[in-house]
Design a protein around this motif. Structure first.
Motif: not given
Length: 106
Positions: A57-60, A65-67, A71-80
């Protein structure tokens, strides 16, 4: 400071993100998770839960977390944030439906 001006300021989205982040990470059922998994329904030992389930659970979570961060940086916060909220409501509704069906067939 009036409300329209405050909404256009940087403090409004920052406050909303902080409130959303807090409530999305609050998990009130986690303290009861070991008792549930070691109970008669799941029939797991405490060793199995601590040595086999929690590390996965922890390692998954860490590997996702990194992708999600990228993705949040690429799409910005609102869609995520909207997708996370939609997914949380969908899984909550699914769990309620499954519980209703299990209770009705017992």
């Amino acid at each position: 400071m009036d409300f329209k001006r405050w909404r256009s300021d940087w403090r409004y989205p920052t406050t909303l993100l902080c409130i959303y982040g807090f409530f999305s990470t609050v998990k009130p059922l986690e303290p009861f998770l070991i008792a549930f998994l070691t109970g008669p329904d799941k029939n797991l030992t405490t060793e199995q839960v601590n040595n086999q389930i929690f590390p996965v659970w922890t390692y998954s979570y860490l590997s996702v977390l990194v992708p999600v961060f990228l993705l949040t940086d690429w799409l910005r916060y609102k869609p995520v944030v909207i997708f996370q909220l939609w997914w949380a409501l969908a899984t909550c509704g699914y769990n309620q439906t499954v519980n209703y069906v299990q209770v009705s067939y017992e």
